[in-house]
Write an enzyme that holds these catalytic residues in place. Structure first.
Site, PDB file in Angstrom:
ATOM      1  N   GLY A  80       3.483  -1.389  -4.181  1.00  0.00           N
ATOM      2  CA  GLY A  80       3.262  -2.015  -5.478  1.00  0.00           C
ATOM      3  C   GLY A  80       1.778  -2.158  -5.717  1.00  0.00           C
ATOM      4  N   CYS A  81       1.409  -3.193  -6.425  1.00  0.00           N
ATOM      5  CA  CYS A  81       0.001  -3.433  -6.743  1.00  0.00           C
ATOM      6  C   CYS A  81      -0.803  -3.648  -5.462  1.00  0.00           C
ATOM      7  CB  CYS A  81      -0.105  -4.667  -7.647  1.00  0.00           C
ATOM      8  SG  CYS A  81      -1.807  -5.096  -8.040  1.00  0.00           S
TER       9      CYS A  81
END
Length: 175
Positions: A11-12
């Site tokens: 993800g981020c």
């Protein structure tokens, strides 16, 4: 001191970076991009989903203090490896779950941990596993982002809970 490197996408990159910066034995964490086809991509290009890159962190660690398995166990706890191309509300190939290995030993251990984690998650693990390719460091303003912007909305509501989960579940692995 000899250091090893783990390259992970979950993800981020702000989330992973914030957690690994608190982990004992980790000497450096950089946010960046890997796994795409465009040279020197920018954050805007990666976010547009046109470069094929994943947001990743490059975690340097002292193997005398912490092992690659430990790095992977934290990785599979702080993100959802069962959702293809997304983490929560972050959707796109840049947010895919990925492990980029640097050695055959890292590949074998990653495969082993993925198999073990299959018993933990209710859905199939979709983490991409592939050799490390060209690394592109993210822009400077992404480095150590959570520490610099803890009150920013995304940090407060997405990053902070992952850091809290790490602190609770892995207190013995904290610096």
């Amino acid at each position: 001191m000899t250091t090893l490197t783990a390259i992970l996408g979950g993800g981020c990159f702000w989330c992973l970076e914030a957690v690994y910066l608190e982990m004992r034995g980790v000497t450096r964490v950089e946010s960046g991009y890997m796994g795409g086809h465009q040279e020197r991509p920018t954050y805007e290009q990666v976010c547009a989903g046109t470069t094929g890159h994943a947001e990743v962190v490059r975690v340097e660690f002292d193997p005398d203090q912490i092992g690659y398995r430990d790095i992977l166990e934290v990785f599979f706890t702080i993100h959802d490896p069962t959702t293809p191309n997304r983490q929560g509300n972050d959707v796109g190939t840049q947010y895919r779950s990925a492990i980029f290995y640097e050695t055959p030993e890292q590949e074998a251990l990653a495969r082993q941990v993925i198999a073990e984690m299959a018993n933990v998650w209710d859905a199939p693990i979709v983490t991409e596993l592939g050799p490390a390719v060209t690394w592109y460091k993210a822009e400077d303003y992404h480095q150590n982002y959570f520490a610099q912007h803890p009150e920013q909305g995304y940090c407060a509501f997405v990053v902070a809970p992952k850091v809290a989960k790490f602190r609770k579940m892995f207190a013995g692995r904290m610096k």
